[in-house]
Design a protein around this motif. Structure first.
Motif, mmCIF file in Angstrom:
data_model
loop_
_atom_site.group_PDB
_atom_site.id
_atom_site.type_symbol
_atom_site.label_atom_id
_atom_site.label_comp_id
_atom_site.label_asym_id
_atom_site.label_seq_id
_atom_site.Cartn_x
_atom_site.Cartn_y
_atom_site.Cartn_z
ATOM 1 N N ASN A 47 0.859 -1.169 0.000
ATOM 2 C CA ASN A 47 0.000 0.000 0.000
ATOM 3 C C ASN A 47 0.902 1.228 0.000
ATOM 4 O O ASN A 47 1.645 1.459 0.960
ATOM 5 N N LYS A 48 0.839 2.005 -1.086
ATOM 6 C CA LYS A 48 1.788 3.108 -1.219
ATOM 7 C C LYS A 48 1.637 4.138 -0.109
ATOM 8 O O LYS A 48 2.637 4.652 0.420
ATOM 9 N N ALA A 49 0.410 4.460 0.255
ATOM 10 C CA ALA A 49 0.204 5.462 1.302
ATOM 11 C C ALA A 49 0.826 5.022 2.620
ATOM 12 O O ALA A 49 1.434 5.827 3.337
ATOM 13 N N ASP A 50 0.686 3.741 2.935
ATOM 14 C CA ASP A 50 1.288 3.223 4.175
ATOM 15 C C ASP A 50 2.805 3.279 4.113
ATOM 16 O O ASP A 50 3.471 3.615 5.095
ATOM 17 N N LEU A 51 3.366 2.929 2.950
ATOM 18 C CA LEU A 51 4.818 2.967 2.791
ATOM 19 C C LEU A 51 5.344 4.396 2.911
ATOM 20 O O LEU A 51 6.335 4.661 3.595
ATOM 21 N N VAL A 52 4.687 5.316 2.243
ATOM 22 C CA VAL A 52 5.125 6.712 2.291
ATOM 23 C C VAL A 52 5.090 7.230 3.719
ATOM 24 O O VAL A 52 6.037 7.885 4.190
ATOM 25 N N ALA A 53 4.007 6.934 4.439
ATOM 26 C CA ALA A 53 3.891 7.398 5.820
ATOM 27 C C ALA A 53 4.993 6.805 6.694
ATOM 28 O O ALA A 53 5.582 7.504 7.536
ATOM 29 N N LEU A 54 5.289 5.517 6.484
ATOM 30 C CA LEU A 54 6.316 4.866 7.296
ATOM 31 C C LEU A 54 7.707 5.399 6.947
ATOM 32 O O LEU A 54 8.524 5.657 7.841
ATOM 33 N N PHE A 55 7.994 5.563 5.644
ATOM 34 C CA PHE A 55 9.304 6.096 5.252
ATOM 35 C C PHE A 55 9.518 7.493 5.848
ATOM 36 O O PHE A 55 10.596 7.810 6.348
ATOM 37 N N GLU A 56 8.501 8.322 5.770
ATOM 38 C CA GLU A 56 8.613 9.678 6.323
ATOM 39 C C GLU A 56 8.864 9.631 7.826
ATOM 40 O O GLU A 56 9.750 10.317 8.354
ATOM 41 N N SER A 79 8.006 -0.138 -4.012
ATOM 42 C CA SER A 79 8.925 0.489 -3.062
ATOM 43 C C SER A 79 9.612 1.722 -3.652
ATOM 44 O O SER A 79 9.744 2.756 -2.988
ATOM 45 N N ALA A 80 10.060 1.633 -4.919
ATOM 46 C CA ALA A 80 10.750 2.766 -5.528
ATOM 47 C C ALA A 80 9.798 3.948 -5.677
ATOM 48 O O ALA A 80 10.159 5.109 -5.391
ATOM 49 N N ALA A 81 8.575 3.686 -6.133
ATOM 50 C CA ALA A 81 7.600 4.762 -6.302
ATOM 51 C C ALA A 81 7.254 5.400 -4.964
ATOM 52 O O ALA A 81 7.087 6.622 -4.866
ATOM 53 N N ALA A 82 7.146 4.583 -3.921
ATOM 54 C CA ALA A 82 6.822 5.112 -2.593
ATOM 55 C C ALA A 82 7.939 6.003 -2.065
ATOM 56 O O ALA A 82 7.692 7.045 -1.453
ATOM 57 N N MET A 83 9.204 5.603 -2.308
ATOM 58 C CA MET A 83 10.309 6.428 -1.838
ATOM 59 C C MET A 83 10.376 7.736 -2.617
ATOM 60 O O MET A 83 10.666 8.800 -2.047
ATOM 61 N N ALA A 84 10.100 7.677 -3.913
ATOM 62 C CA ALA A 84 10.103 8.898 -4.712
ATOM 63 C C ALA A 84 9.035 9.871 -4.224
ATOM 64 O O ALA A 84 9.286 11.087 -4.100
ATOM 65 N N GLU A 85 7.863 9.346 -3.921
ATOM 66 C CA GLU A 85 6.794 10.213 -3.415
ATOM 67 C C GLU A 85 7.151 10.781 -2.049
ATOM 68 O O GLU A 85 6.877 11.950 -1.760
ATOM 69 N N THR A 86 7.776 9.972 -1.206
ATOM 70 C CA THR A 86 8.178 10.445 0.118
ATOM 71 C C THR A 86 9.136 11.618 0.004
ATOM 72 O O THR A 86 9.004 12.632 0.701
ATOM 73 N N ALA A 87 10.133 11.480 -0.866
ATOM 74 C CA ALA A 87 11.159 12.511 -1.017
ATOM 75 C C ALA A 87 10.745 13.632 -1.967
ATOM 76 O O ALA A 87 11.516 14.582 -2.177
ATOM 77 N N ALA A 88 9.524 13.522 -2.533
ATOM 78 C CA ALA A 88 9.002 14.534 -3.460
ATOM 79 C C ALA A 88 9.927 14.723 -4.657
ATOM 80 O O ALA A 88 10.254 15.845 -5.062
ATOM 81 N N VAL A 89 10.374 13.594 -5.229
ATOM 82 C CA VAL A 89 11.200 13.626 -6.439
ATOM 83 C C VAL A 89 10.573 12.679 -7.457
ATOM 84 O O VAL A 89 9.838 11.752 -7.099
ATOM 85 N N PRO A 90 10.858 12.867 -8.749
ATOM 86 C CA PRO A 90 10.297 11.960 -9.754
ATOM 87 C C PRO A 90 11.101 10.663 -9.853
ATOM 88 O O PRO A 90 12.250 10.585 -9.410
ATOM 89 N N LEU A 91 10.466 9.677 -10.438
ATOM 90 C CA LEU A 91 11.193 8.469 -10.841
ATOM 91 C C LEU A 91 11.866 8.748 -12.171
ATOM 92 O O LEU A 91 11.235 9.293 -13.095
ATOM 93 N N TYR A 143 17.616 10.656 2.979
ATOM 94 C CA TYR A 143 16.417 11.473 3.179
ATOM 95 C C TYR A 143 16.306 11.812 4.655
ATOM 96 O O TYR A 143 16.273 10.917 5.501
ATOM 97 N N ASN A 144 16.270 13.111 4.930
ATOM 98 C CA ASN A 144 16.302 13.590 6.311
ATOM 99 C C ASN A 144 17.492 12.972 7.038
ATOM 100 O O ASN A 144 18.599 12.975 6.539
ATOM 101 N N ARG A 145 17.268 12.399 8.200
ATOM 102 C CA ARG A 145 18.374 11.817 8.974
ATOM 103 C C ARG A 145 18.866 10.510 8.380
ATOM 104 O O ARG A 145 20.021 10.122 8.564
ATOM 105 N N SER A 146 18.029 9.801 7.652
ATOM 106 C CA SER A 146 18.265 8.390 7.331
ATOM 107 C C SER A 146 18.902 8.174 5.967
ATOM 108 O O SER A 146 18.579 8.863 4.989
ATOM 109 N N LEU A 147 19.763 7.171 5.920
ATOM 110 C CA LEU A 147 20.219 6.605 4.660
ATOM 111 C C LEU A 147 19.415 5.333 4.432
ATOM 112 O O LEU A 147 19.532 4.367 5.198
#
Length: 390
Positions: A47-56, A79-91, A143-147
């Motif tokens: 679930n992309k929304a769940d992944l984005v929320a957790l990554f953030e 996973s790649a799409a969720a990380m891109a959305e989290t970081a507000a960058v395109p794929l 992204y932020n503190r995390s690698l």
């Protein structure tokens, strides 16, 4: 301060239990071997929304986050799409990895499906983590503190990438080695709860805690060490070994092959009844020339089994008798005499009963070969009879 390392496992199959998440356990152990203890583990579905929320959320809490799964070519690999959305960058298409994938397919005389192009679409700014054996590249994102490290779910690919690609990057970022370590001790005959009662009430040096894992027929006891104080580590290990006494079977790794090496060049015969031939079958796979027999109708008391062995005409013989009113007898005959005992088995599962009986008999033999007392008390297999014949 120790780095905060977290793991995220992805996929509906993992979340629902259709696939057992062995990768997370392997990752935790592999990292601990390097001196880094995982702080937290999470599991989330496709679930992309769940992944984005957790990554953030985790990006503000952890120094390293290893994400496992979701890098395949299908629509549920997000996973790649969720990380891109989290970081507000395109794929963006990674041309180098696309070329690598096409070459891998060509090497197999196959044309790469168009769906695989998705596996070369990475968040802008991501660094590729090479996958030498699969088509799903890993990648890392700060992204932020995390690698964040993203890895495929195929265990063989994950393990090779972890050792060859990710651990070197982690050492470069965190230092060559963490100070955490684990020492493992395998015990037989004790219950997990009884062992916990015995050890948890003791005082242990700062930076050292105990871990328990029941893995019948043994219990794995761990010293989880988060200190570089050599004296404290020595004190803790000495205290542990004193408490577990003769129940220690192996350290670091329980390998039956290593234990069976005691049997090389020994003229040994084994007879089994109540254990159903389990010990014989196990030893045969390791020492083909070994002689063992499964015989129904062996004596069901310690004295009768000992007398039966003495009349067998063999120099060294180990026997597990039939189950009788007092339990299951087992006896070890050597040129110095015969020692026998009867153990009560309270486990109902037939396979578990056979495993415990086989290991208890083998433990008698192991002790004799190592010059230890052959018969000791087992909490999980209370003894009802014991005899010794010259």
């Amino acid at each position: 301060m120790d780095p905060v390392i977290e793991l995220i496992s992805t996929g509906d199959e993992v979340l629902t239990g259709l696939i057992t998440d062995t990768n997370a356990g392997w990752l935790s152990q592999r990292l601990l071997e390097q001196g880094w203890q995982v702080r937290r583990r999470f599991t989330v579905g496709d679930n992309k929304a769940d992944l984005v929320a957790l990554f953030e959320q985790r990006s503000h809490c952890a120094d390293i986050v290893i994400v496992n799964g979701g890098l395949g070519p299908t629509s549920d690999d997000i996973s790649a799409a969720a990380m891109a959305e989290t970081a507000a960058v395109p794929l963006v298409l990674n041309e180098w990895w696309l070329k690598v994938m096409r070459e891998k397919y060509a090497g197999r005389s196959r044309t790469m499906p168009e769906s695989n192009i998705k596996q070369a679409m990475l968040p802008e700014g991501a660094e590729v983590v090479d996958n030498p054996i699969g088509t799903a590249c890993g990648f890392s994102v700060q992204y932020n503190r995390s690698l964040f490290f993203f890895t495929p779910g195929v265990p063989s690919e994950l393990k090779k990438m972890m050792d060859q690609e990710i651990l070197p990057r982690m050492r470069n970022r965190l230092g060559q080695q963490g100070k955490s370590q684990v020492r493992r001790y395998f015990l037989f005959g004790l219950s997990e709860s009884g062992l916990s009662d015995q050890l948890d009430s003791l005082s242990w040096p700062a930076g050292i805690i105990l871990g328990y894992r029941a893995n019948a027929p043994t219990i794995e006891l761990k010293l989880i060490i988060d200190t570089d104080d050599a004296d404290a580590i020595a004190v803790a290990e000495a205290q542990l070994l004193k408490e577990v006494g003769n129940h220690l079977v192996a350290r670091d790794e329980l390998q039956f092959a290593a234990l069976s090496s005691l049997l090389h060049d020994r003229d040994l015969v084994i007879f089994e009844d109540a254990s159903g031939g389990r010990l014989t079958d196990t030893l045969h796979t390791l020492t083909p020339e070994f002689e063992g027999h499964y015989l129904a109708g062996l004596p069901d008391t310690a004295e009768d089994l000992a007398q039966w062995l003495k009349g067998s005409g063999r120099a060294t013989t180990l026997a597990i008798g039939a189950e009788g009113p007092q339990g299951v007898p087992m006896a070890l005959l050597t040129p110095n005499g015969c020692q026998a005992q009867t153990l009560k088995v309270h486990f109902r599962d037939p396979l578990m009963r056979r495993r415990l009986l086989a290991f208890a008999a083998f433990d008698m033999l192991r002790r004799q070969l190592e010059g230890l007392p052959v018969i000791i008390d087992y909490d999980i297999l209370p003894r009802s009879e014991q005899i010794s014949l010259p």
